[in-house]
Design a protein around this motif. Structure first.
Motif, PDB file in Angstrom:
ATOM      1  N   ALA A 153       0.643  -1.223  -0.060  1.00 35.87           N
ATOM      2  CA  ALA A 153      -0.099  -0.062  -0.067  1.00 35.87           C
ATOM      3  C   ALA A 153       0.702   1.252  -0.045  1.00 35.87           C
ATOM      4  CB  ALA A 153      -0.949   0.305   1.278  1.00 35.87           C
ATOM      5  N   LYS A 154       1.965   1.276   0.821  1.00 37.65           N
ATOM      6  CA  LYS A 154       2.788   2.416   0.766  1.00 37.65           C
ATOM      7  C   LYS A 154       3.457   2.586  -0.432  1.00 37.65           C
ATOM      8  CE  LYS A 154       6.209   4.785   3.642  1.00 37.65           C
ATOM      9  NZ  LYS A 154       6.762   4.995   4.935  1.00 37.65           N
ATOM     10  N   TYR A 155       3.911   1.471  -1.187  1.00 37.80           N
ATOM     11  CA  TYR A 155       4.951   1.441  -2.327  1.00 37.80           C
ATOM     12  C   TYR A 155       3.770   2.231  -3.564  1.00 37.80           C
ATOM     13  CZ  TYR A 155       7.901   0.511  -6.035  1.00 37.80           C
ATOM     14  OH  TYR A 155       8.981   0.655  -7.017  1.00 37.80           O
ATOM     15  N   LEU A 156       2.605   1.530  -3.644  1.00 42.27           N
ATOM     16  CA  LEU A 156       1.825   2.047  -4.610  1.00 42.27           C
ATOM     17  C   LEU A 156       1.449   3.579  -4.411  1.00 42.27           C
ATOM     18  CD1 LEU A 156      -0.398  -1.053  -4.966  1.00 42.27           C
ATOM     19  CD2 LEU A 156       1.482  -0.344  -6.600  1.00 42.27           C
ATOM     20  N   ALA A 157       1.192   3.963  -3.239  1.00 46.94           N
ATOM     21  CA  ALA A 157       0.725   5.240  -3.016  1.00 46.94           C
ATOM     22  C   ALA A 157       1.690   6.525  -3.047  1.00 46.94           C
ATOM     23  CB  ALA A 157      -0.252   5.204  -1.654  1.00 46.94           C
ATOM     24  N   GLU A 158       2.787   6.049  -2.700  1.00 45.81           N
ATOM     25  CA  GLU A 158       3.934   7.059  -2.233  1.00 45.81           C
ATOM     26  C   GLU A 158       5.208   6.832  -3.459  1.00 45.81           C
ATOM     27  OE1 GLU A 158       5.385   7.121   1.325  1.00 45.81           O
ATOM     28  OE2 GLU A 158       3.433   7.089   2.349  1.00 45.81           O
ATOM     29  N   THR A 159       5.445   5.668  -4.001  1.00 45.01           N
ATOM     30  CA  THR A 159       6.433   5.545  -4.884  1.00 45.01           C
ATOM     31  C   THR A 159       5.987   5.432  -6.247  1.00 45.01           C
ATOM     32  OG1 THR A 159       7.824   4.445  -3.177  1.00 45.01           O
ATOM     33  CG2 THR A 159       8.679   4.119  -5.426  1.00 45.01           C
ATOM     34  N   SER A 160       4.999   4.704  -6.349  1.00 44.61           N
ATOM     35  CA  SER A 160       4.617   4.022  -7.874  1.00 44.61           C
ATOM     36  C   SER A 160       4.465   5.552  -8.650  1.00 44.61           C
ATOM     37  CB  SER A 160       3.118   3.494  -7.815  1.00 44.61           C
ATOM     38  OG  SER A 160       2.656   3.214  -9.101  1.00 44.61           O
ATOM     39  N   ALA A 162       2.048   6.037 -10.920  1.00 44.85           N
ATOM     40  CA  ALA A 162       0.765   6.064 -11.089  1.00 44.85           C
ATOM     41  C   ALA A 162      -0.096   6.802  -9.867  1.00 44.85           C
ATOM     42  CB  ALA A 162       0.066   4.699 -11.445  1.00 44.85           C
ATOM     43  N   GLY A 163       0.589   6.781  -9.000  1.00 44.51           N
ATOM     44  CA  GLY A 163      -0.193   7.565  -7.569  1.00 44.51           C
ATOM     45  C   GLY A 163      -1.472   6.752  -7.325  1.00 44.51           C
ATOM     46  N   PHE A 164      -1.327   5.561  -6.818  1.00 41.92           N
ATOM     47  CA  PHE A 164      -2.673   4.749  -6.533  1.00 41.92           C
ATOM     48  C   PHE A 164      -3.238   5.161  -5.203  1.00 41.92           C
ATOM     49  CE2 PHE A 164      -0.481   2.124  -9.423  1.00 41.92           C
ATOM     50  CZ  PHE A 164      -1.680   1.349 -10.210  1.00 41.92           C
ATOM     51  N   ARG A 165      -4.508   4.995  -4.989  1.00 42.06           N
ATOM     52  CA  ARG A 165      -5.042   4.789  -3.661  1.00 42.06           C
ATOM     53  C   ARG A 165      -5.373   3.420  -3.546  1.00 42.06           C
ATOM     54  NH1 ARG A 165     -10.364   7.292  -3.325  1.00 42.06           N
ATOM     55  NH2 ARG A 165     -10.138   7.500  -5.617  1.00 42.06           N
ATOM     56  N   VAL A 166      -5.214   2.960  -2.295  1.00 43.81           N
ATOM     57  CA  VAL A 166      -5.369   1.634  -2.005  1.00 43.81           C
ATOM     58  C   VAL A 166      -6.261   1.446  -1.252  1.00 43.81           C
ATOM     59  CG1 VAL A 166      -3.992  -0.413  -1.019  1.00 43.81           C
ATOM     60  CG2 VAL A 166      -2.739   1.262  -2.503  1.00 43.81           C
ATOM     61  N   ALA A 167      -7.271   0.421  -1.528  1.00 45.36           N
ATOM     62  CA  ALA A 167      -8.350   0.000  -0.500  1.00 45.36           C
ATOM     63  C   ALA A 167      -8.228  -1.564  -0.293  1.00 45.36           C
ATOM     64  CB  ALA A 167      -9.772   0.208  -1.395  1.00 45.36           C
ATOM     65  N   VAL A 168      -7.685  -1.819   0.989  1.00 43.57           N
ATOM     66  CA  VAL A 168      -7.593  -3.287   1.221  1.00 43.57           C
ATOM     67  C   VAL A 168      -8.961  -3.741   1.706  1.00 43.57           C
ATOM     68  CG1 VAL A 168      -6.512  -5.028   2.748  1.00 43.57           C
ATOM     69  CG2 VAL A 168      -5.328  -2.951   2.097  1.00 43.57           C
ATOM     70  N   VAL A 169      -9.316  -4.842   1.050  1.00 42.10           N
ATOM     71  CA  VAL A 169     -10.812  -5.390   1.319  1.00 42.10           C
ATOM     72  C   VAL A 169     -10.555  -6.552   2.394  1.00 42.10           C
ATOM     73  CG1 VAL A 169     -12.760  -6.507   0.665  1.00 42.10           C
ATOM     74  CG2 VAL A 169     -11.496  -4.714  -0.872  1.00 42.10           C
ATOM     75  N   PHE A 388       8.166  -8.935  -4.858  1.00 43.48           N
ATOM     76  CA  PHE A 388       6.974  -8.851  -5.797  1.00 43.48           C
ATOM     77  C   PHE A 388       6.307  -7.489  -5.786  1.00 43.48           C
ATOM     78  CE2 PHE A 388       5.202 -10.909  -1.831  1.00 43.48           C
ATOM     79  CZ  PHE A 388       4.420  -9.983  -1.346  1.00 43.48           C
ATOM     80  N   ILE A 389       6.653  -6.424  -4.887  1.00 47.36           N
ATOM     81  CA  ILE A 389       6.046  -5.353  -4.811  1.00 47.36           C
ATOM     82  C   ILE A 389       6.431  -4.417  -6.201  1.00 47.36           C
ATOM     83  CG2 ILE A 389       5.964  -2.936  -3.703  1.00 47.36           C
ATOM     84  CD1 ILE A 389       6.052  -4.536  -1.089  1.00 47.36           C
ATOM     85  N   LYS A 390       7.488  -4.572  -6.707  1.00 52.46           N
ATOM     86  CA  LYS A 390       8.149  -3.928  -7.683  1.00 52.46           C
ATOM     87  C   LYS A 390       7.331  -4.451  -9.057  1.00 52.46           C
ATOM     88  CE  LYS A 390      11.899  -1.478  -9.921  1.00 52.46           C
ATOM     89  NZ  LYS A 390      13.491  -1.510  -9.797  1.00 52.46           N
ATOM     90  N   PRO A 391       7.291  -5.795  -9.407  1.00 51.98           N
ATOM     91  CA  PRO A 391       6.700  -6.220 -10.426  1.00 51.98           C
ATOM     92  C   PRO A 391       5.146  -6.204 -10.732  1.00 51.98           C
ATOM     93  CG  PRO A 391       7.496  -8.023  -9.270  1.00 51.98           C
ATOM     94  CD  PRO A 391       8.111  -6.707  -8.819  1.00 51.98           C
ATOM     95  N   ILE A 392       4.477  -6.049  -9.435  1.00 51.80           N
ATOM     96  CA  ILE A 392       2.942  -5.615  -9.323  1.00 51.80           C
ATOM     97  C   ILE A 392       3.077  -4.310  -9.724  1.00 51.80           C
ATOM     98  CG2 ILE A 392       1.115  -5.108  -7.982  1.00 51.80           C
ATOM     99  CD1 ILE A 392       1.941  -7.407  -5.920  1.00 51.80           C
ATOM    100  N   ASP A 393       3.708  -3.140  -9.310  1.00 55.29           N
ATOM    101  CA  ASP A 393       3.469  -1.972  -9.844  1.00 55.29           C
ATOM    102  C   ASP A 393       3.976  -1.616 -11.238  1.00 55.29           C
ATOM    103  OD1 ASP A 393       3.508   0.916  -9.402  1.00 55.29           O
ATOM    104  OD2 ASP A 393       5.496   1.020  -9.624  1.00 55.29           O
ATOM    105  N   GLU A 394       5.155  -2.401 -11.596  1.00 52.71           N
ATOM    106  CA  GLU A 394       5.493  -2.318 -13.102  1.00 52.71           C
ATOM    107  C   GLU A 394       4.217  -2.729 -14.117  1.00 52.71           C
ATOM    108  OE1 GLU A 394      10.074  -3.361 -12.828  1.00 52.71           O
ATOM    109  OE2 GLU A 394       8.550  -4.838 -13.399  1.00 52.71           O
TER     110      GLU A 394
END
Length: 401
Positions: A153-160, A162-169, A388-394
């Motif tokens: 969540a932190k990587y996708l929101a702050e480093t990616s 794309a600037g994601f917002r993350v919602a964990v269900v 796996f965080i980086k390939p997910i973001d890529e």
């Protein structure tokens, strides 16, 4: 003038050379194997004036170096975590770790399901906003508080980029979500996630949505995507350690061995038993014929599955539940860009449960096979970092360009 080299110096040099060659051989053995359809049949992701026609293979081989670059597409384990067993144990023991990579504070949103149950969405960094949204699901007994979910969540929101917002269900009864229905979640129960996706779409009508699932959450996500087919409103999905065939993973999880007896089963069972205790105020349907004594004394996951999930879900027996819950029966219908990341030394979701041929047949799918990642480990470097965080973001960022 001549130089003499002592036998001991030659021996040291020979050992050094041998060590270097063995190290290189090990590193080469950590290469990622990618299975997907061929260039002629790969699904079209988008068509633009600047890029022309972009297929799933184009995305993978041009934008996902962690999976396809000849020099970078390796997952070299942390030296003291060189096997799947060690990776899995270490990852399980540090599941609550908080460090600089995972220090997130969620904003919570509660949703009421059709049967009166409550699920929670934990948002990072905030609920309201613009841009793409990644909906994430954990495995059995897991929640938004697990280290790898917080780090993602932190990587996708702050480093990616794309600037994601993350919602964990969060599944019913997890992450301190109020328990308001006697019906528990299970490995094939997709209705809660379907409701969460629909809610996020209503709230964010212009945002692209990605799904990310881990272990059992990956099975639910994959089954949901297959059920939706061409109507799926997610733009893409990534699944890590998806079991695909619950019969295979069920047999693996319930084996008597060091990992299951002392690490995996105790961790999962303690979480589930706490949820059951929190649900004691609810009245169970007498037609379910639950053996409360067996539930209270359960030591293995299969006992809870047999006494609760089989009976509540109306299945004939445990095998019937496993067969019907398995997402492998739905992957043929996947109609969005879909990436699975699985480990070849995963003892919880063994590779022989993966329908590998289907990844070459369905033009929307790709499978990344990692030689040494264990179950939700994939730890590399010193100190250990989650690979796996980086390939997910890529992958999802490239889909959303």
């Amino acid at each position: 003038m001549s130089f003499l080299v002592s036998p001991s110096a030659l021996g040291v040099a020979a050992l050094g050379t041998l060590g270097y060659l063995l190290r290189q051989r090990y590193i080469d053995g950590c290469r990622i194997e990618l299975i997907t359809s061929d260039p002629k049949t790969s699904a079209i992701v988008r068509q633009t004036e600047s890029e022309g026609t972009v297929t799933l293979r184009d995305i993978l081989f041009a934008k996902c170096p962690s999976l396809t670059d000849p020099e970078l597409a390796r997952m070299v384990p942390t030296p003291y975590l060189a096997t799947g067993l060690l990776q899995t144990i270490y990852a399980t023991l540090r599941i609550r770790l908080r460090d600089a990579s995972s220090d997130v504070e969620y904003a919570r949103e509660l949703l009421t399901m059709a049967d009166g149950a409550t699920i929670s969405l934990d948002w990072y960094p905030k609920i309201e906003g613009e841009g793409p949204v990644a909906l994430v699901m954990s495995g059995v007994g897991g929640s938004s508080q697990e280290h790898h979910l917080r780090a993602l969540a932190k990587y996708l929101a702050e480093t990616s980029s794309a600037g994601f917002r993350v919602a964990v269900v969060n599944h019913r009864g997890t992450a301190r979500t109020p328990i308001t229905s006697a019906r528990p979640y299970d490995s094939g129960f997709t209705e809660d996630f379907r409701s969460a996706v629909a809610h996020v779409r209503r709230r964010n009508p212009q945002s692209k949505l990605a799904g990310i699932g881990f272990s059992m959450g990956a099975n639910i996500l994959t089954k949901y995507i297959g059920e939706e087919g061409s109507s799926c409103i997610l733009s893409c999905a990534v699944c890590v350690c998806c079991p695909f065939d619950i019969s295979v993973s069920g047999a693996a999880m319930n084996k008597s061995n060091l990992l299951n007896n002392y690490v995996f089963q105790p961790a999962v069972m303690s979480t589930l038993m706490r949820a059951i205790k929190r649900a004691e105020h609810l009245t169970l349907d007498p037609n379910w014929n639950i053996d409360h004594e067996r539930v209270r004394n359960a030591k293995r996951l299969w006992e809870l599955e047999e006494q609760l999930l089989v009976k509540i879900g109306g299945y004939k027996d445990l095998n019937d539940y496993y067969v019907n819950a398995s997402c492998t029966n739905y992957v043929d219908n996947i109609d969005i860009p879909y990436l699975a990341i699985n480990s070849l030394d995963d003892r919880i979701t063994p590779p022989h449960g993966i329908p590998m041929a289907k990844f070459a047949e369905n033009p929307n799918m790709a499978l990344a096979l990692v030689p040494h990642g264990g179950h939700l480990g994939f730890l590399t470097g010193l100190p250990p970092k989650i690979w796996f965080i980086k390939p997910i973001d890529e992958f999802i960022s490239s889909i959303f360009r």
